[in-house]
Design a protein around this motif. Sequence first.
Motif, short mmCIF file in Angstrom:
data_model
loop_
_atom_site.label_atom_id
_atom_site.label_comp_id
_atom_site.label_asym_id
_atom_site.label_seq_id
_atom_site.Cartn_x
_atom_site.Cartn_y
_atom_site.Cartn_z
N ASN A 285 -13.40 22.36 0.32
CA ASN A 285 -12.35 22.17 -0.69
C ASN A 285 -11.37 21.09 -0.20
O ASN A 285 -10.69 21.29 0.80
CB ASN A 285 -11.61 23.49 -0.91
N GLN A 287 -8.53 20.37 -1.02
CA GLN A 287 -7.15 20.84 -0.95
C GLN A 287 -6.76 21.27 0.47
O GLN A 287 -5.59 21.22 0.84
CB GLN A 287 -6.92 22.00 -1.92
N TRP A 288 -7.75 21.67 1.28
CA TRP A 288 -7.44 22.07 2.66
C TRP A 288 -6.93 20.87 3.45
O TRP A 288 -6.00 21.01 4.25
CB TRP A 288 -8.68 22.67 3.32
N GLU A 291 -3.39 20.12 2.50
CA GLU A 291 -2.44 21.01 3.17
C GLU A 291 -2.08 20.48 4.56
O GLU A 291 -0.92 20.51 4.98
CB GLU A 291 -3.03 22.42 3.28
N PHE A 358 4.84 29.25 0.60
CA PHE A 358 3.51 29.71 1.02
C PHE A 358 3.63 30.71 2.15
O PHE A 358 4.62 30.75 2.89
CB PHE A 358 2.63 28.53 1.44
N LYS A 362 -2.48 32.84 1.71
CA LYS A 362 -2.16 32.89 0.29
C LYS A 362 -2.00 31.47 -0.26
O LYS A 362 -1.60 30.56 0.44
CB LYS A 362 -0.85 33.67 0.06
N GLU A 363 -2.34 31.31 -1.53
CA GLU A 363 -2.11 30.03 -2.19
C GLU A 363 -0.60 29.80 -2.33
O GLU A 363 0.15 30.73 -2.60
CB GLU A 363 -2.76 30.03 -3.58
N TYR A 364 -0.19 28.57 -2.15
CA TYR A 364 1.23 28.28 -2.32
C TYR A 364 1.55 28.23 -3.81
O TYR A 364 0.68 28.05 -4.66
CB TYR A 364 1.60 26.96 -1.64
#
Length: 410
Positions: A285, A287-288, A291, A358, A362-364
Amino acid sequence: MTQTVELLAPAGDLDKLKMAIMYGADAVYLGGEAFGLRTSSKNFSLEEIKEGVKYSHERGKKVYITLNIVPHDEDLIGLEEYIKYLYDINVDAVIVSDPGMFSMIKRTIPELPIHISTQASVTNYETIMFWYDLGVRRIVLARELSFEEIKSITNRIPKDLEIEAFVHGSMCMSYSGRCLMSNYMTDRDANRGDCSQPCRYRYHVVEEKRPGEYFPVIEDDNGSFIFNSKDLCMIEYIERLVEAGITSFKIEGRVKSAYYVATIIRAYRIALDEYLKDPKNYIYNPQWLDELKKVSHRDFTTGFYLGKTDKDSQVYSSSSYVRGFDFVGRVLDYDPSSGIATIEQRNRIFVGDEIEVFGPNKEYFTQRVEKMWNDKGEEIEVAPHAQQIISIKLKKDIEKYYLIRKRKED
């Protein structure tokens, strides 16, 4: 059977240790006030080590202590007493690079597990087996190995030998971090824990027959940062790291902030858990990686994992960090009935700011700060003072130790 993989976090002090554990680390590594390679981090007193071990063990996590300096005779004074103390408080292992220190530990407490540090520059099977025959059951590989080389090693080693490798963080331009520049230029010995990071300095070239004439290494009036490595980042390669036989993913950063540790560990925890849940159907993903970019960092590199590094592994224009987000607060308390969070401010925050909140695993979520109060209950428009205690109403339920960030102002 799915391979068990440890996520190993840096802990520069007790607060960072607790944040690392809360945000998903399986183990932490830390240094006491002597024998380790990070004098610039706060490090741990004997009592703090004891407290850190207790905190970690109560949560089923492990603690490894760094004893990885390249010592002179004077540096070995007090080692036996220190080792006995570490053994008595049940540390899980010590990390060592020097054969003499290894011998002293074995002679003092034969039962204490020893991990061989990356500073020992272990790059081949024969060296691994040398240490294995002496009783070592974990090797921290040198950073200078490719996936293919690591896989060749892990295919041959005994099944009870663990392989640890760095997967994220700052990179040293010297072989396995064995640098002499700091000692030469500033009289601070990197191999005894006191690196002044001269690799991050700006350099020019001087031709021997033209003393005093300084030529930039590239055509830039600011000079060139020719030794300035990018930061290692392997989150896109979780599958290959596991398949290579690495059993402990090590994150660099004992001098980094608690916010840095929490953010990095959380991202790798989510990615690693996603892989281990279903390796055959694992999907990376992007998105990692996003982050990871929300903490202060240099541009990223894959180091030696994909083969020999090239000119693109260095940052030539600057030694500064990329800072896209500011860490603005840590949640100290939360009242679910009112939705009010009590926050310790870390950077300025204004009413109207868009923030991201965050916590562990857990998703922020994002929201705008609509109202804010000081510790006297008075409504305020801005929290400008370092570590000011403020209150904000949040739109979702959270818990203590959640973190808050916002996009950095231009």
